[in-house]
Design an enzyme around this catalytic site. Structure first.
Site: not given
Lengths: 138, 138, 138, 138, 138, 138
Positions: F39, F33, F79-80, F14, F41, F128
């Protein structure tokens, strides 16, 4: 050969201070770790031994006995203690995690035969914080 | 209303000792925690604030600013310190985890407005060890 | 000889994508890791060095200096970055955890002498997730 | 050479009981682990393989395939099972963590070639509890 | 009012099986948890009490006494046991994590006054696995 | 009333970027950010529901069904993935952890009745990083 590990923990105070140096030199080298009024940590100690599983038990070592040995020989002597002032085997040594691990090795190498005829000491792993740790293999 | 938390940590020495009591009474009540030469811990501190997310940022509070506030107001004052001797706001108080959490609350309730106009302090959670912790909601 | 470790962390985006292959082949081999819009991880990096404790400090290496080195040379260059697009030393390489660990080794082997005359690099351990990790010993 | 690890988990019942011994002898040697009505654990299993990263993928092994292999060959056979009664490869063996790790090694050494031509099995690490674990390197 | 917590752990076997139902119905509802030969877990139990810190000690409750109470009244009765067969207070109840937490609450609500005149039981938090847990507030 | 929780996880990319602001303003407010190349998480998601245990099962909710619901309705969709570009329910919203938690609540409040007639959604807790997390109670 199989490697078996047991984790124990203790909480202790210490400071890093070299008596051959001035207060200023100590603060320069050790920073806040030299605070004269001490600081402390929750240490986690992992002891690893190696050997062949005994056919009758499937054990390399009885982990209950290994745990009791570590408590009697090490954590009872350092838990809720000041590592610089209260602990015989740290007298006249820098109270660094490295030196603690080396002294723990000496003690357990000498006493492990009281709980196992065949297991050999393999590693002392000592966490000072979750992010700083040392390992010693003798 | 949404709750946002930031975890920080510090390492400190302390002892539990009531000066109105004899050494014997202290040892009876506090056991090894009364060791006159101190012991210590790796403390983990979780600060929770609450509020509505700001539309422009999606944030209840900027966690970088909350982290800086906790470091400046709390962990810089207790990390690598002796909680009984070195910390102004613990003077004349028992250095229990409970009392630490209450003092941390007072400090952050007063200073949180410097990093957010709208977020309110909700909880101080303080781990003395991974198995012993307290929570304070003001 | 004693082994000393320091853990650092960083958050980064990446994808696994081989430019010599078609989109279909990439998706077949890498599955969701090939998502063209990227995904990301919280990486944990453990750097282990080895040596003899210095008598004056009890240290193999000053962990504060090792931490600063890792931050300056590695995590400042990958944290909150895109490993495929933003990181010089990953240019034209697959952004796998294996390749990251190998590049981190090269950087730290070259720069470790700036923080210690005697400690040698021993291991780079890199967690992509708590369940997937690699270790590289040079 | 680089080492790549994958962690899986399973929950199982077992007891430690040597059928050549009396109930009394079993209780003396194994203590509460000999409880005739069984007890159990959440086991964590870390499988480490080693090899060179393949240039086209950057992978030593495809961790998704390694995970599927571990699930198909091991955790599907022990999860929510009784290690003494339900598991073929533990028949007539003491259900110790040591013996489990050795059997897991045999299975994965035989089946790893189905997911990688080049990676070699390096280590089976098995946690019975967060504080008790074994490692086996063949 | 401040909340103080202590974490303990135990390892036990159980199965989920409703005797009013057929084997097939049990397997349909409970899946592998109905395995007739049992399975097991490492349970983590967090007990939270609430009250005012006593001025003389800074304690809401002496955590050593709370730990001893939890061990004597709960973990000594369930550790290395079969929750369906060996535990009096689970007789004729489904051995679910929910029901365990409710029974633990009843026991500790009755016995907490033996270690503190003023602290009140606030929460029983019980982890069956690191990913599945329940909380009960009475 | 008892509270039951299930933890799931996902890895996503994100950035924090407000399209109404200049690049400079975004960088000033969101710091790294806002990195335009993204980037990411490893997110941990804990969903808590509340209700009475059903007498026949001892369950407030079947955790296997709750896990399947969370995977189908949430983690399969994030996810991914890139939270800003790939996720329908985050379109035109800041991809903050706060906003994610609120959207997850809306989805699960609507779909929870498909796996339980009686359980009610109580809390969405979203990590996060291990040190930054939010909680939302509707």
């Amino acid at each position: 050969m199989i490697f078996v590990s047991r984790q124990e923990h203790f909480n202790a105070a210490h400071k890093l201070f070299n008596p051959k140096w001035s207060k200023e030199k100590n603060e320069e080298v050790f920073g806040p770790c030299a605070n004269s009024n001490w600081h402390g940590h929750n240490f986690d100690l992992i002891v690893t031994v190696k050997g062949e599983p005994e056919p009758d038990t499937g054990f390399v070592v009885d982990l209950k006995k290994l745990s009791q040995l570590i408590r009697r020989e090490i954590t009872d002597k350092v838990d809720h203690k000041n590592l610089n002032l209260d602990v015989d085997f740290m007298k006249d040594k820098m109270a660094s995690t490295e030196n603690l691990a080396i002294e723990f090795w000496k003690i357990l190498e000498r006493t492990l035969p009281t709980v196992s005829d065949t297991a050999q000491l393999h590693c002392i792993k000592l966490y000072e914080t979750p992010r700083n740790f040392v390992e010693y293999y003798g």
